[in-house]
Design a protein around this motif. Structure first.
Motif, short mmCIF file in Angstrom:
data_model
loop_
_atom_site.label_atom_id
_atom_site.label_comp_id
_atom_site.label_asym_id
_atom_site.label_seq_id
_atom_site.Cartn_x
_atom_site.Cartn_y
_atom_site.Cartn_z
N GLN A 59 -0.63 -9.88 16.47
CA GLN A 59 0.41 -10.12 15.23
C GLN A 59 1.93 -9.10 15.73
OE1 GLN A 59 -2.50 -9.46 14.83
NE2 GLN A 59 -3.27 -9.80 12.60
N LEU A 60 1.71 -8.09 16.74
CA LEU A 60 2.85 -7.35 16.83
C LEU A 60 3.75 -8.32 17.99
CD1 LEU A 60 1.00 -3.81 17.09
CD2 LEU A 60 3.18 -4.61 15.72
N THR A 61 2.90 -8.83 18.65
CA THR A 61 3.51 -10.00 20.06
C THR A 61 4.39 -10.80 19.33
OG1 THR A 61 1.46 -9.17 21.40
CG2 THR A 61 2.87 -11.04 21.94
N ASN A 62 3.83 -11.49 18.06
CA ASN A 62 4.52 -12.62 17.70
C ASN A 62 5.78 -11.92 16.83
OD1 ASN A 62 2.77 -14.36 18.29
ND2 ASN A 62 1.56 -14.29 16.38
N LEU A 63 5.76 -10.64 16.13
CA LEU A 63 6.92 -9.90 15.79
C LEU A 63 7.83 -9.97 16.88
CD1 LEU A 63 5.14 -7.42 13.03
CD2 LEU A 63 6.44 -9.86 12.61
N LYS A 64 7.57 -9.22 17.83
CA LYS A 64 8.34 -8.80 19.05
C LYS A 64 9.31 -10.33 19.48
CE LYS A 64 8.68 -6.88 23.63
NZ LYS A 64 8.03 -6.37 25.00
N ARG A 65 8.53 -11.20 19.37
CA ARG A 65 9.11 -12.53 19.76
C ARG A 65 10.53 -12.90 19.01
NH1 ARG A 65 4.01 -15.03 20.39
NH2 ARG A 65 3.23 -14.74 22.74
N ALA A 66 10.50 -12.48 17.70
CA ALA A 66 11.52 -12.51 16.83
C ALA A 66 12.62 -11.77 16.76
CB ALA A 66 11.09 -12.60 15.17
N GLN A 67 12.52 -10.66 17.64
CA GLN A 67 13.76 -9.77 17.97
C GLN A 67 14.30 -9.39 16.72
OE1 GLN A 67 16.51 -12.76 20.09
NE2 GLN A 67 15.57 -11.93 22.12
N PRO A 68 13.41 -8.41 16.09
CA PRO A 68 13.86 -7.65 14.89
C PRO A 68 14.30 -6.28 15.65
CG PRO A 68 11.39 -7.35 15.26
CD PRO A 68 11.85 -8.62 16.27
N GLN A 69 15.01 -5.59 14.61
CA GLN A 69 15.45 -4.23 15.08
C GLN A 69 14.59 -3.14 14.71
OE1 GLN A 69 19.23 -4.93 12.76
NE2 GLN A 69 20.42 -4.33 14.44
N ALA A 70 13.61 -3.41 13.81
CA ALA A 70 12.60 -2.63 13.60
C ALA A 70 11.37 -3.17 12.95
CB ALA A 70 13.19 -1.65 12.33
N LEU A 71 10.34 -2.51 12.92
CA LEU A 71 9.01 -3.03 12.38
C LEU A 71 8.67 -2.31 11.16
CD1 LEU A 71 6.74 -3.35 15.65
CD2 LEU A 71 8.31 -4.87 14.48
N VAL A 72 8.19 -3.13 10.25
CA VAL A 72 7.68 -2.35 8.90
C VAL A 72 6.30 -2.70 8.71
CG1 VAL A 72 8.00 -2.18 6.47
CG2 VAL A 72 10.03 -2.24 7.81
N CYS A 73 5.38 -1.88 8.33
CA CYS A 73 3.99 -2.14 8.41
C CYS A 73 3.74 -1.91 6.68
CB CYS A 73 3.11 -1.25 9.25
SG CYS A 73 1.46 -1.50 9.24
N TRP A 74 3.03 -2.71 5.94
CA TRP A 74 2.55 -2.23 4.78
C TRP A 74 1.08 -2.18 4.66
CZ3 TRP A 74 6.78 -0.55 1.93
CH2 TRP A 74 6.47 -0.25 0.65
N THR A 75 0.47 -0.99 4.56
CA THR A 75 -1.11 -0.95 4.48
C THR A 75 -1.52 0.57 4.23
OG1 THR A 75 -3.33 -1.49 5.33
CG2 THR A 75 -1.60 -0.40 6.83
N ILE A 76 -2.70 0.82 3.78
CA ILE A 76 -3.11 2.21 3.78
C ILE A 76 -4.21 2.09 4.40
CG2 ILE A 76 -2.22 2.61 1.44
CD1 ILE A 76 -4.66 2.05 -0.01
#
Length: 382
Positions: free
Chosen positions: A208-225
Motif C-alpha cells: 500500500q505504501l509503495t502505491n501511495l509513493k507512486r502518486a507523489q503526495p507531499q505527506a502520508l496520513v494513516c487512520w487506524t488504532i
C-alpha cells in the motif's frame, strides 16, 4: 423498651427507601482482545472517578455502583451485555464500549430502551443520524473523527502540505476517518491523490505504501488504532519513503512509540491536551482538571502498567458529565438524558464540552493539539 422500639420504627419508616440504594451504571469495555490496551485502563479510570464521586458524597447521598463487563471487542457480545444492563441489572446509565463497531451494535438497543449511554468510542456514526440511526440517548466523550480530521487539515494547511496519500484501516473506525477526510478535504484545499486500505490485523503494509509513493503526495496520513499504525511507520522507513507521516487521534500513546521505535520520530498526530499537560499555559482552563486527573491516576499506580495516552481521560469525562446531570435531574431516563444533552461549559480532561440536540459530543477543534514524537516523547508540534 416498647417506646424505644416504636421510635426506631418511626425513624426507619421516615428514611427515604432509596437512601442506601446505590445508583447502578453499566460499564463495558474491551478488557480482552486486540483493544484491551485501551479498554483495560479505561475501566480503571472509570473505577477511579466513581470512587472520587462517592468519596465526595455521591449523588444526593447515594453512591454510584459500576457493573463492569468485558465485550472482548465482539459486537454480538457487546449487544448481549447491553441487554443485560437494561433488563437484568436495571442500570440508570451506561458507559462504553471501547470501539466503534461494538458501539454501533449497541446503539439500536439503548435507543429503543431510552437509557442514556455515554460511549468512549472514536468513530462518529454512534452520534450520527440518517442511515446510522437516531442518537437521542447516545453520547460520546472522545472527539468526533470529523473534529480530528479538521484539526489535522488545519495543520497541513499551515505547513503548505496540500497533496496527501491516505492509508486507512478497513474497520469501522478507519472507514469513518476516511469518509470524513474525503468529504472535508476540498474545504481545506487538500487533495487526496491516492487512497489505500488495510486490515486492522495486517502485519505488512509495504504494498500500500509503495502505491501511495507512486502518486507523489507531499505527506502520508494513516487512520487506524492499535499496532497497525506502528507497522505503517516502520514500513515507511524500511521503504526509504522520505515523506512526513501523520497518524490519527487514536495513536498518541507511549505504546505507539514503543512499537514503532525510531520509526516514530517526527511523526505527528492530533491529540487531546492530556498528552502535553506539562506544556499547557496556566491560563488554560483544562490544566487544573488534567493535573488532578494525573495526580489521582499516578497515586493509584496505574501509570506503571498503563502509561497515560490520549484515551485515558474518556471515561472520566463521560462519568463526570453523567454524574453532574444526575445531580441536576435525578436518574429517570428522560430527565437524565435531557440534562446530559444540556451540558454546557463542562471542563473535562479531553476538552470543554458543550452538548446540544444536534451535537452529542460537544467538542470542537480547540480541544485538540498537534503533537510530534521527539526523542521518544510526545511534544507540542510547532
Amino acid at each position: 423498651m416498647k417506646k424505644v422500639l416504636f421510635s426506631l420504627a418511626l425513624f426507619c419508616f421516615a428514611l427515604p427507601s432509596s437512601a442506601a440504594e446505590p445508583i447502578k451504571i453499566g460499564a463495558f469495555f474491551d478488557l480482552s482482545g486486540p483493544a484491551a490496551f485501551i479498554g483495560t485502563p479505561t475501566k480503571l479510570v472509570a473505577e477511579m472517578v466513581v470512587e472520587k464521586i462517592n468519596q465526595e458524597g455521591g449523588i444526593d447521598g447515594r453512591s454510584l455502583e459500576l457493573i463492569i463487563n468485558d465485550t472482548e471487542g465482539d459486537p454480538a457480545k457487546a449487544a448481549n451485555i447491553a441487554k443485560k444492563f437494561l433488563y437484568k441489572d436495571q442500570v440508570a446509565a451506561i458507559i462504553g464500549p471501547t470501539r466503534t463497531g461494538t458501539g454501533m451494535s449497541v446503539k439500536p438497543i439503548v435507543e429503543k430502551a431510552g437509557i442514556p449511554t455515554f460511549m468512549t468510542v472514536g468513530g462518529d456514526p454512534v452520534i450520527m443520524g440518517g442511515k446510522f440511526g437516531p442518537f437521542t440517548s447516545v453520547f460520546k466523550s472522545p472527539q468526533r473523527s470529523s473534529i480530528a480530521v479538521k484539526r489535522l487539515f488545519i495543520h497541513l494547511q499551515d505547513k503548505g502540505l496540500t497533496r496527501i496519500g491516505l492509508l486507512s484501516a478497513s474497520d469501522s473506525f478507519g472507514k469513518d476517518g476516511a469518509r470524513w477526510m474525503e468529504e472535508l478535504a476540498p474545504q481545506y484545499g487538500i487533495e487526496i491523490v491516492a487512497h489505500e486500505s488495510f486490515g486492522p490485523k495486517d502485519t505488512d503494509m509495504t504494498a500500500q505504501l509503495t502505491n501511495l509513493k507512486r502518486a507523489q503526495p507531499q505527506a502520508l496520513v494513516c487512520w487506524t488504532i492499535g499496532p497497525a499504525g506502528a507497522i505503517v511507520a516502520k514500513n515507511r522507513v524500511q521503504l526509504g519513503i522520505d515523506l512526513p507521516l501523520f497518524q490519527c487521534h487514536g495513536l498518541p500513546d507511549p505504546k505507539y512509540i514503543e512499537l514503532a521505535g525510531t520509526a516514530a520520530e517526527g511523526n505527528r498526530m492530533p491529540s487531546t491536551k492530556l498528552m502535553v499537560a506539562n506544556e499547557l499555559p496556566d491560563s488554560d482552563p483544562q490544566k487544573k482538571v488534567i493535573e488532578e486527573f494525573l495526580r489521582l491516576y499516578q497515586e493509584k499506580g496505574f501509570d506503571r502498567q498503563f502509561p497515560i495516552n490520549t484515551h485515558s481521560g474518556y471515561a472520566w469525562d463521560a462519568i463526570m458529565i453523567v454524574a453532574e446531570a444526575m445531580k441536576k435531574a435525578g436518574t429517570k431516563p428522560q430527565a437524565l438524558r435531557a440534562a446530559i444533552e444540556n451540558t454546557r461549559n463542562h471542563v473535562g480532561v479531553s476538552g470543554i464540552y458543550n452538548l446540544s440536540p444536534d451535537d452529542h459530543n460537544g467538542l470542537d477543534v480547540d480541544s485538540m493539539v498537534i503533537v510530534e514524537v521527539k526523542k521518544a516523547e510526545f511534544t507540542l508540534a510547532d
